[in-house]
Scaffold this motif. Structure first.
Motif, PDB file in Angstrom:
ATOM      1  N   SER A 154       0.770  -1.229  -0.132  1.00  0.00           N
ATOM      2  CA  SER A 154       0.091   0.110   0.016  1.00  0.00           C
ATOM      3  C   SER A 154       0.812   1.259  -0.168  1.00  0.00           C
ATOM      4  O   SER A 154       0.480   2.161  -0.478  1.00  0.00           O
ATOM      5  CB  SER A 154      -0.869   0.172   1.102  1.00  0.00           C
ATOM      6  OG  SER A 154      -0.576   0.873   2.372  1.00  0.00           O
ATOM      7  N   THR A 155       1.996   1.161   0.594  1.00  0.00           N
ATOM      8  CA  THR A 155       2.953   2.191   0.467  1.00  0.00           C
ATOM      9  C   THR A 155       3.460   2.574  -0.752  1.00  0.00           C
ATOM     10  O   THR A 155       3.625   3.598  -1.337  1.00  0.00           O
ATOM     11  CB  THR A 155       4.242   2.118   1.537  1.00  0.00           C
ATOM     12  OG1 THR A 155       3.795   1.992   2.645  1.00  0.00           O
ATOM     13  CG2 THR A 155       5.166   3.099   1.516  1.00  0.00           C
ATOM     14  N   LEU A 159       6.965  19.252  -6.785  1.00  0.00           N
ATOM     15  CA  LEU A 159       7.650  19.839  -5.322  1.00  0.00           C
ATOM     16  C   LEU A 159       9.083  19.808  -5.696  1.00  0.00           C
ATOM     17  O   LEU A 159       9.625  20.875  -5.305  1.00  0.00           O
ATOM     18  CB  LEU A 159       7.029  18.949  -4.265  1.00  0.00           C
ATOM     19  CG  LEU A 159       7.621  19.400  -2.880  1.00  0.00           C
ATOM     20  CD1 LEU A 159       6.705  20.627  -2.519  1.00  0.00           C
ATOM     21  CD2 LEU A 159       7.374  18.491  -1.957  1.00  0.00           C
ATOM     22  N   MET A 175       9.313  19.132   5.334  1.00  0.00           N
ATOM     23  CA  MET A 175       8.433  17.793   5.759  1.00  0.00           C
ATOM     24  C   MET A 175       7.213  18.761   5.740  1.00  0.00           C
ATOM     25  O   MET A 175       5.848  18.132   5.392  1.00  0.00           O
ATOM     26  CB  MET A 175       8.739  17.254   6.919  1.00  0.00           C
ATOM     27  CG  MET A 175      10.030  16.379   7.007  1.00  0.00           C
ATOM     28  SD  MET A 175      10.206  15.230   5.560  1.00  0.00           S
ATOM     29  CE  MET A 175       8.831  13.739   6.277  1.00  0.00           C
ATOM     30  N   ILE A 201       5.863  19.103   2.292  1.00  0.00           N
ATOM     31  CA  ILE A 201       5.369  17.887   1.501  1.00  0.00           C
ATOM     32  C   ILE A 201       3.995  17.394   2.047  1.00  0.00           C
ATOM     33  O   ILE A 201       2.892  16.974   1.399  1.00  0.00           O
ATOM     34  CB  ILE A 201       6.176  16.726   2.011  1.00  0.00           C
ATOM     35  CG1 ILE A 201       7.602  16.819   1.120  1.00  0.00           C
ATOM     36  CG2 ILE A 201       5.526  15.283   1.663  1.00  0.00           C
ATOM     37  CD1 ILE A 201       8.575  15.834   1.446  1.00  0.00           C
ATOM     38  N   MET A 225      -2.282   6.869   2.323  1.00  0.00           N
ATOM     39  CA  MET A 225      -1.755   5.645   2.341  1.00  0.00           C
ATOM     40  C   MET A 225      -0.140   5.576   2.661  1.00  0.00           C
ATOM     41  O   MET A 225       0.238   4.496   3.316  1.00  0.00           O
ATOM     42  CB  MET A 225      -1.738   4.959   0.587  1.00  0.00           C
ATOM     43  CG  MET A 225      -3.250   4.565   0.202  1.00  0.00           C
ATOM     44  SD  MET A 225      -3.217   4.295  -1.398  1.00  0.00           S
ATOM     45  CE  MET A 225      -2.998   2.520  -1.395  1.00  0.00           C
ATOM     46  N   ILE A 226       0.734   6.649   2.674  1.00  0.00           N
ATOM     47  CA  ILE A 226       1.779   6.653   2.810  1.00  0.00           C
ATOM     48  C   ILE A 226       2.075   7.379   4.179  1.00  0.00           C
ATOM     49  O   ILE A 226       3.157   7.535   4.700  1.00  0.00           O
ATOM     50  CB  ILE A 226       2.695   7.250   1.920  1.00  0.00           C
ATOM     51  CG1 ILE A 226       2.240   8.905   1.641  1.00  0.00           C
ATOM     52  CG2 ILE A 226       2.759   6.516   0.481  1.00  0.00           C
ATOM     53  CD1 ILE A 226       3.466   9.338   0.917  1.00  0.00           C
ATOM     54  N   GLU A 278       4.011   5.656   6.665  1.00  0.00           N
ATOM     55  CA  GLU A 278       5.603   5.639   6.589  1.00  0.00           C
ATOM     56  C   GLU A 278       6.281   6.814   6.690  1.00  0.00           C
ATOM     57  O   GLU A 278       7.402   7.104   7.078  1.00  0.00           O
ATOM     58  CB  GLU A 278       5.752   4.944   5.074  1.00  0.00           C
ATOM     59  CG  GLU A 278       7.020   4.178   4.817  1.00  0.00           C
ATOM     60  CD  GLU A 278       6.901   3.048   5.495  1.00  0.00           C
ATOM     61  OE1 GLU A 278       7.998   2.608   6.017  1.00  0.00           O
ATOM     62  OE2 GLU A 278       5.915   2.009   5.252  1.00  0.00           O
ATOM     63  N   LEU A 279       5.473   7.904   6.340  1.00  0.00           N
ATOM     64  CA  LEU A 279       5.887   9.171   6.403  1.00  0.00           C
ATOM     65  C   LEU A 279       6.231   9.538   7.760  1.00  0.00           C
ATOM     66  O   LEU A 279       7.256  10.453   8.217  1.00  0.00           O
ATOM     67  CB  LEU A 279       5.168  10.134   5.822  1.00  0.00           C
ATOM     68  CG  LEU A 279       5.627  11.432   4.919  1.00  0.00           C
ATOM     69  CD1 LEU A 279       6.655  10.847   3.888  1.00  0.00           C
ATOM     70  CD2 LEU A 279       4.494  12.235   4.479  1.00  0.00           C
ATOM     71  N   LEU A 301       9.288   7.749   9.142  1.00  0.00           N
ATOM     72  CA  LEU A 301      10.468   8.619   8.742  1.00  0.00           C
ATOM     73  C   LEU A 301      10.770   9.714   9.394  1.00  0.00           C
ATOM     74  O   LEU A 301      12.147  10.149   9.857  1.00  0.00           O
ATOM     75  CB  LEU A 301      10.135   9.113   7.111  1.00  0.00           C
ATOM     76  CG  LEU A 301      11.449   9.503   6.275  1.00  0.00           C
ATOM     77  CD1 LEU A 301      12.328   8.720   6.015  1.00  0.00           C
ATOM     78  CD2 LEU A 301      10.733  10.241   5.014  1.00  0.00           C
ATOM     79  N   ILE A 306      14.199  11.047  11.657  1.00  0.00           N
ATOM     80  CA  ILE A 306      15.064  11.937  11.526  1.00  0.00           C
ATOM     81  C   ILE A 306      14.773  13.197  12.598  1.00  0.00           C
ATOM     82  O   ILE A 306      15.162  14.257  12.452  1.00  0.00           O
ATOM     83  CB  ILE A 306      14.959  12.874  10.178  1.00  0.00           C
ATOM     84  CG1 ILE A 306      13.779  13.054   9.728  1.00  0.00           C
ATOM     85  CG2 ILE A 306      15.483  12.008   9.226  1.00  0.00           C
ATOM     86  CD1 ILE A 306      13.314  14.117   8.905  1.00  0.00           C
TER      87      ILE A 306
END
Lengths: 348, 348
Positions: free
Chosen positions: A265-266, A280, B252, B255, B272-273, B276-277, B280, B284
């Motif tokens: 899905s990612t 971007l 970030m 985004i 969907m991401i 994960e984001l 991340l 960081i």
């Protein structure tokens, strides 16, 4: 090429990691985009011809140079000894009015030396400096100037004041900003913060009536449209420039890797936002802004990144045309010549 | 609290934008996580009690302080005059061995002054410096040290050499790195690059046989695991730190905004991401690394960001425990005391 062109831009095609192919390609793009401008290519004639398309634009000229300056050449020595190098010949063309501006992706130090020793300083300017145009991340499309982005490893307060004046005039003439806000890169917002250089500069900028000084700007705020011009010594400015570039690039790489290596899905989500992410990236592409303009010499000299590709060169040529169209260099030359004359009169 | 605790950490709860609530909350988190450590809260007793949960951990103590040092107080003056402030009392607790380490999110200059004037310098150390632990973006989980990240606006080459030694010992003891690579922040890779400070430092670092010097590192490469320790003067180090933080945060944000305001498929892709984001971002998160350690004083003193929340304070306390567990401060004190003795002997 008998008809008169509006401007003539000299391009050193032998400098940079992707020379000569990408430099020639970029020049061709510009020649096609700006038919009223002549582009002169300085470099090895055979190599240039090999990189040119079969259909050569009419407004493209080749000037053969038998030598080239390498990245690790000692700058001043190289300029003095390699008299038939593409960089020296290109700078000389500007000096003798055969060209209006000069662009190179080669040895930064040698280009700085070419600007100082061949093109020559403007009257009244003590230290020419590199000026980089960078994007704001909070105001899309907005740019700000960093100056000095790396010409002089050591600077004095009065140099930074001259950068402020040059930068302010640039944003007002080229970006059409009404009131160009000038900030001083410093390690705190308060006037008392900083090292001896920034403390003294803060005082001088506060006293200068013709400069719209808004105070100190910290490195964490430079991308948030705090000022139109940010002045710094060349060492600190270079550190800032490189850390902005490096962080943005490495963060985007990390995001791409994360999305590529994620679960189904990612991955799908990543594919869905790919276009937006690409847009971007384009917006924050520092190279889009052209190169670093060596400001304070008698004609526009632009330094492109060593990794410059055809698009970067094309944007740098566009930037040179913008600067020439705005007439900023002669305008500044007048301002600084007048200031130098007034200073001389006071001292006489 | 009759049983002996492994370590005792003094926390200034009156400093920072979110004091005292978030500082107290962070201390409670740590008290719960580390039952073998005592946490001492320095500040206004009423305010601390109001911020504490009903179920107060056994290993949490309150030490009342009737004063507090403000962000805009002049550092040395504040330390000298506000003798009953939370910062002075906390630092004094370390001085007289009532605590092993001290943490504050308050006035940086005053904390530096507390370290210098109350806790005291290690023998042989000329200038204590702030050391920030930062993430690598190319090697997940890897950290590197930046030193000086902002204590001294002016530095001499021999100070940077001391930072190199302290940083190398830190990564070897606390991060268990076998061969701690030391790099010099500079505006070019070649030894000849830089300003007078970096040129002289390059020479000294090359000569120092006990330092694993790998040469210059440019600001654009600091996040790519080029070195374990990067030394810089405090002004340049602070510029680098703030520009890394600022660029990562603003990118970030951009985004997130872009994904939120995109078309339906971008929005869906963004959702969907999202997970994960978020992961991340956590990786960081500079604050995860704790605060900046004031290195070169007789006990661990940690400066948290002025914007620190409960989690940041908790991580800073964890960092203090790691430093104490590794025994790095007494180890370094021995090394520098021995070097100072040898130097004295040579001079006698």
């Amino acid at each position: 090429m008998t008809d008169m062109k509006k401007w003539c831009i000299a391009v050193d095609v032998m400098g940079g990691d992707n020379a000569p192919e990408e430099i020639v390609k970029g020049a061709v793009l510009s020649a096609q985009a700006f038919s009223d401008v002549e582009i002169q290519l300085y470099g090895d004639e055979e190599a240039i011809k090999a990189a040119l398309p079969t259909d050569i634009p009419q407004n493209l000229a080749i000037v053969h140079a038998s030598e080239k300056i390498a990245t690790d050449d000692e700058p001043v020595k190289a300029i003095r000894h390699k008299k038939d190098s593409s960089m020296v010949l290109g700078a000389k063309a500007v000096k003798k009015d055969a060209a209006d501006a000069f662009i190179s992706a080669g040895n930064s130090g040698a280009l700085l030396a070419s600007g100082l020793l061949i093109v020559g300083r403007m009257k009244g300017i003590e230290r020419p400096a590199f000026m980089a145009a960078l994007p704001s991340l909070t105001t899309p499309g907005k740019q700000w100037l960093l100056m000095d982005s790396g010409a002089n490893a050591e600077s004095k307060p009065q140099h930074l004041v001259q950068y402020a004046r040059m930068g302010q005039a640039y944003v007002e003439s080229v970006f059409n900003v009404n009131f160009g806000r000038v900030g001083l890169l410093n390690n705190g917002a308060e006037a008392s913060k900083g090292n001896p250089l920034t403390k003294q500069t803060h005082q001088l900028l506060t006293e200068a009536e013709d400069i719209h000084f808004i105070g100190n700007v910290e490195a964490r705020d430079v991308l948030s449209d705090m000022a139109d011009v940010i002045v710094a010594d060349g060492f600190t400015g270079n550190t800032l420039l490189k850390s902005l570039e490096g962080t943005a690039k490495q963060l985007m790489n990390l995001i791409k890797e994360t999305l590529k290596n994620g679960g189904p899905s990612t991955k799908l989500g990543g594919l869905m936002i790919k276009g937006e992410l690409k847009n971007l990236l384009k917006d924050i592409d520092y190279d889009k802004a052209g190169g670093a303009l060596l400001f304070g010499v008698k004609a526009p000299v632009i330094k492109c990144h060593g990794t410059a590709d055809a698009n970067n060169i094309h944007y740098a040529i566009k930037q040179a045309i913008d600067v020439l169209d705005a007439g900023i260099v002669p305008e500044l030359a007048d301002i600084f010549a007048q200031q130098a004359a007034e200073k001389k009169q006071r001292n006489d």
